[in-house]
Design a protein around this motif. Structure first.
Motif, PDB file in Angstrom:
ATOM      1  N   LYS A   1     -41.826  11.515  17.673  1.00 27.54           N
ATOM      2  CA  LYS A   1     -41.564  10.092  17.871  1.00 27.54           C
ATOM      3  C   LYS A   1     -40.716   9.491  16.760  1.00 27.54           C
ATOM      4  O   LYS A   1     -40.206   8.376  16.917  1.00 27.54           O
ATOM      5  CB  LYS A   1     -42.894   9.326  17.946  1.00 27.54           C
ATOM      6  CG  LYS A   1     -43.782   9.707  19.107  1.00 27.54           C
ATOM      7  CD  LYS A   1     -45.089   8.921  19.051  1.00 27.54           C
ATOM      8  CE  LYS A   1     -46.020   9.283  20.192  1.00 27.54           C
ATOM      9  NZ  LYS A   1     -47.314   8.532  20.093  1.00 27.54           N
ATOM     10  N   LEU A   2     -40.604  10.198  15.652  1.00 32.92           N
ATOM     11  CA  LEU A   2     -39.945   9.649  14.471  1.00 32.92           C
ATOM     12  C   LEU A   2     -39.031  10.687  13.851  1.00 32.92           C
ATOM     13  O   LEU A   2     -39.455  11.826  13.582  1.00 32.92           O
ATOM     14  CB  LEU A   2     -41.003   9.191  13.452  1.00 32.92           C
ATOM     15  CG  LEU A   2     -40.524   8.642  12.116  1.00 32.92           C
ATOM     16  CD1 LEU A   2     -39.629   7.418  12.318  1.00 32.92           C
ATOM     17  CD2 LEU A   2     -41.713   8.285  11.238  1.00 32.92           C
ATOM     18  N   ALA A   3     -37.780  10.308  13.634  1.00 30.71           N
ATOM     19  CA  ALA A   3     -36.821  11.216  13.001  1.00 30.71           C
ATOM     20  C   ALA A   3     -37.221  11.495  11.563  1.00 30.71           C
ATOM     21  O   ALA A   3     -37.831  10.654  10.890  1.00 30.71           O
ATOM     22  CB  ALA A   3     -35.425  10.611  13.058  1.00 30.71           C
ATOM     23  N   LYS A   4     -36.851  12.674  11.085  1.00 29.44           N
ATOM     24  CA  LYS A   4     -37.232  13.103   9.731  1.00 29.44           C
ATOM     25  C   LYS A   4     -36.176  12.707   8.706  1.00 29.44           C
ATOM     26  O   LYS A   4     -35.955  13.409   7.717  1.00 29.44           O
ATOM     27  CB  LYS A   4     -37.471  14.613   9.723  1.00 29.44           C
ATOM     28  CG  LYS A   4     -38.685  15.029  10.533  1.00 29.44           C
ATOM     29  CD  LYS A   4     -38.877  16.531  10.569  1.00 29.44           C
ATOM     30  CE  LYS A   4     -37.989  17.185  11.592  1.00 29.44           C
ATOM     31  NZ  LYS A   4     -38.358  18.609  11.829  1.00 29.44           N
ATOM     32  N   THR A   5     -35.510  11.569   8.929  1.00 25.13           N
ATOM     33  CA  THR A   5     -34.483  11.104   8.010  1.00 25.13           C
ATOM     34  C   THR A   5     -35.019   9.973   7.141  1.00 25.13           C
ATOM     35  O   THR A   5     -35.956   9.263   7.531  1.00 25.13           O
ATOM     36  CB  THR A   5     -33.252  10.601   8.772  1.00 25.13           C
ATOM     37  OG1 THR A   5     -33.627   9.468   9.565  1.00 25.13           O
ATOM     38  CG2 THR A   5     -32.679  11.695   9.669  1.00 25.13           C
ATOM     39  N   ALA A   6     -34.398   9.781   5.997  1.00 25.09           N
ATOM     40  CA  ALA A   6     -34.868   8.752   5.064  1.00 25.09           C
ATOM     41  C   ALA A   6     -34.819   7.349   5.671  1.00 25.09           C
ATOM     42  O   ALA A   6     -35.806   6.603   5.581  1.00 25.09           O
ATOM     43  CB  ALA A   6     -34.056   8.817   3.770  1.00 25.09           C
ATOM     44  N   PRO A   7     -33.704   6.926   6.303  1.00 23.74           N
ATOM     45  CA  PRO A   7     -33.696   5.573   6.880  1.00 23.74           C
ATOM     46  C   PRO A   7     -34.763   5.373   7.939  1.00 23.74           C
ATOM     47  O   PRO A   7     -35.387   4.313   8.007  1.00 23.74           O
ATOM     48  CB  PRO A   7     -32.281   5.447   7.463  1.00 23.74           C
ATOM     49  CG  PRO A   7     -31.455   6.423   6.683  1.00 23.74           C
ATOM     50  CD  PRO A   7     -32.376   7.571   6.420  1.00 23.74           C
ATOM     51  N   ALA A   8     -34.973   6.379   8.789  1.00 22.52           N
ATOM     52  CA  ALA A   8     -35.975   6.248   9.845  1.00 22.52           C
ATOM     53  C   ALA A   8     -37.375   6.147   9.263  1.00 22.52           C
ATOM     54  O   ALA A   8     -38.201   5.337   9.718  1.00 22.52           O
ATOM     55  CB  ALA A   8     -35.887   7.437  10.800  1.00 22.52           C
ATOM     56  N   LEU A   9     -37.665   6.942   8.255  1.00 26.36           N
ATOM     57  CA  LEU A   9     -38.986   6.919   7.626  1.00 26.36           C
ATOM     58  C   LEU A   9     -39.225   5.600   6.905  1.00 26.36           C
ATOM     59  O   LEU A   9     -40.337   5.074   6.901  1.00 26.36           O
ATOM     60  CB  LEU A   9     -39.114   8.092   6.658  1.00 26.36           C
ATOM     61  CG  LEU A   9     -39.166   9.474   7.323  1.00 26.36           C
ATOM     62  CD1 LEU A   9     -38.890  10.569   6.304  1.00 26.36           C
ATOM     63  CD2 LEU A   9     -40.525   9.693   7.992  1.00 26.36           C
ATOM     64  N   LEU A  10     -38.172   5.054   6.316  1.00 27.31           N
ATOM     65  CA  LEU A  10     -38.284   3.785   5.594  1.00 27.31           C
ATOM     66  C   LEU A  10     -38.601   2.649   6.572  1.00 27.31           C
ATOM     67  O   LEU A  10     -39.533   1.870   6.350  1.00 27.31           O
ATOM     68  CB  LEU A  10     -36.974   3.511   4.855  1.00 27.31           C
ATOM     69  CG  LEU A  10     -36.956   2.358   3.860  1.00 27.31           C
ATOM     70  CD1 LEU A  10     -37.976   2.552   2.756  1.00 27.31           C
ATOM     71  CD2 LEU A  10     -35.556   2.210   3.262  1.00 27.31           C
ATOM     72  N   ARG A  11     -37.855   2.562   7.651  1.00 33.40           N
ATOM     73  CA  ARG A  11     -38.109   1.493   8.623  1.00 33.40           C
ATOM     74  C   ARG A  11     -39.482   1.670   9.272  1.00 33.40           C
ATOM     75  O   ARG A  11     -40.190   0.692   9.522  1.00 33.40           O
ATOM     76  CB  ARG A  11     -37.031   1.455   9.698  1.00 33.40           C
ATOM     77  CG  ARG A  11     -37.321   0.342  10.706  1.00 33.40           C
ATOM     78  CD  ARG A  11     -36.349   0.311  11.861  1.00 33.40           C
ATOM     79  NE  ARG A  11     -35.080  -0.262  11.483  1.00 33.40           N
ATOM     80  CZ  ARG A  11     -34.298  -0.950  12.334  1.00 33.40           C
ATOM     81  NH1 ARG A  11     -34.691  -1.178  13.570  1.00 33.40           N
ATOM     82  NH2 ARG A  11     -33.146  -1.416  11.938  1.00 33.40           N
TER      83      ARG A  11
END
Length: 422
Positions: free
Chosen positions: A393-403
């Protein structure tokens, strides 16, 4: 920008329907973007507020006037694909607070100019708060004086707003910025005090020649018995607030709850059920943002060990510019360090717009780019995100994790106000 959602709160309650709306009190772009995305996914309006210290006609600590803030928020809405018709802008604690070192006449003159700026910029929700004593005022300030000054500011808003705004009255909360120390033994506002505030303010509106505007008072700020200090949270106790809740049928408005940050999902739902139609949250959202940034910082220590650390940059910045934390954080050097970075009051939020902090955050995110962060490191340092990552459900990228960290902090407020998503 419609105020229909706010005007409908109290009438719906009186007809047996419980309605509420979250109030997002933040100027951080990630917080605002996540708020728009959450509201868009839910199909709900969004209420975003700025405080008198944060945004005013002189710039505030963000450097933005009300018109600037409106343009800034609308710019983020456009990026997120959110229809501006669903956006309500609010001004919080609008009164002389930023200028209380001045005599009352001078401070109120500035407050009038500020309220005029908010009204002209289309802020449709105005929290009137002239409760702060100025340099030549008696302390505490008499309730009648507060009411008269509030009405004076409301008259300014009435004269300058392109469409009639709605108002919030009452001030039984700490000054903007939150409590200064550990909070213990909060007593909810008494029913007598709440009724007296509404009565005094109604009379003051009438005396100022704006009696009709009182029909647009949609919320009364009271103390439900919730607050957070630097290191503790006072949880909502429904039984302790029973006396206050009992008088809601006598009022033409609902209650507005400030400082609901860090309350449990059940406590937020209880507040809504008990008549708190507006739930304000701010530091709790940037606290979640800071947690995620520091989690990424720890991951970067593993993946890019020779690169500068975000936390070190923030520590140096806050030591060089102690204005926003020095009088709030006390104790040993170690304890002050703990509070600078991890306090619930989250005074580090005042620094994210500083060029040094902005550059440090940009540098951290640039190191990650669009790379997929190894799952074990997400589990170790951003554990709350791990289930969604594992379920795809959630990408393993820094911006995605931050949001996602901010979205998780927002979710209980939307659940409490609009019901849990199935």
């Amino acid at each position: 920008m419609t105020i229909a959602a706010l005007l409908a709160l109290a009438p719906a309650r009186k007809s047996g329907e419980v309605r509420a709306i979250p109030s997002i009190c933040s100027a951080h772009p990630v917080v605002i973007a996540a708020s728009f995305a959450t509201a868009l996914a839910r199909g709900t309006p969004i209420l975003i507020e700025a405080t008198c210290n944060q945004v005013n006609h002189e710039g505030g600590y963000t450097g933005m006037t009300p018109a600037d803030f409106r343009a800034y928020v609308l710019g983020i809405a456009a990026v997120e694909g959110f229809d501006p018709a669903g956006l309500i802008l609010g001004g919080d604690h609008l009164g002389p607070n930023p200028w209380t070192a001045l005599p009352a006449a001078a401070a109120m003159a500035k407050a009038r100019d500020m309220v005029a700026g908010y009204a002209q910029a289309g802020f449709a929700k105005i929290h009137l708060d002239a409760s702060m004593a100025c340099a030549d005022d008696p302390k505490p300030l008499p309730d009648a004086t507060i009411a008269a000054r509030n009405a004076e500011l409301a008259a300014v808003a009435e004269a300058h707003a392109p469409t009639p705004p709605v108002y919030i009255i009452g001030t039984e909360v700490p000054v903007p910025g939150g409590a200064w120390e550990e909070v213990e033994g909060l007593v909810p506002t008494s029913s007598q005090a709440a009724l007296a505030t509404a009565s005094l303010q109604r009379a003051a509106f009438a005396a100022a020649g704006i009696e009709a505007a009182f029909a647009r008072v949609v919320g009364l700020v009271v103390q439900p018995g919730v607050e957070f200090g630097n290191e503790n949270v006072v949880a909502y106790d429904r039984s302790a607030a029973g006396d206050l809740i009992s008088i809601l049928p006598q009022l033409p408005m609902l209650f507005e709850a400030h400082s609901t940050d860090y309350q449990t999902p059940q406590a937020l739902a209880d507040l809504v059920q008990d008549g708190f139609g507006i739930l304000k949250v701010g530091p709790g959202l940037t606290f979640a943002l800071r947690e995620a940034l520091y989690g990424l910082d720890h991951i970067a220590d593993v993946l890019f060990p020779d690169q500068p650390r975000l936390q070190d940059a923030m520590e140096m910045l806050m030591l060089q510019k102690p204005l926003y934390w020095a009088k709030y954080y006390h104790g040993s050097a170690l304890h002050q360090h703990l509070q600078r970075h991890y306090s619930y009051s989250d005074r580090i939020r005042y620094y994210w717009t500083d060029p040094v902090a902005s550059a440090a955050v940009a540098g951290l995110l640039a190191r990650f780019g669009d790379m997929e962060i190894p799952e074990p490191l997400i589990s170790q340092h951003l554990g709350a995100a791990y289930p969604d990552v594992m379920q795809g459900k959630l990408a393993k990228t820094a911006p995605a994790l931050l949001r996602a960290a901010v979205t998780r902090a927002l979710q209980p407020y939307f659940d409490a106000c609009y019901g849990k998503q199935v």
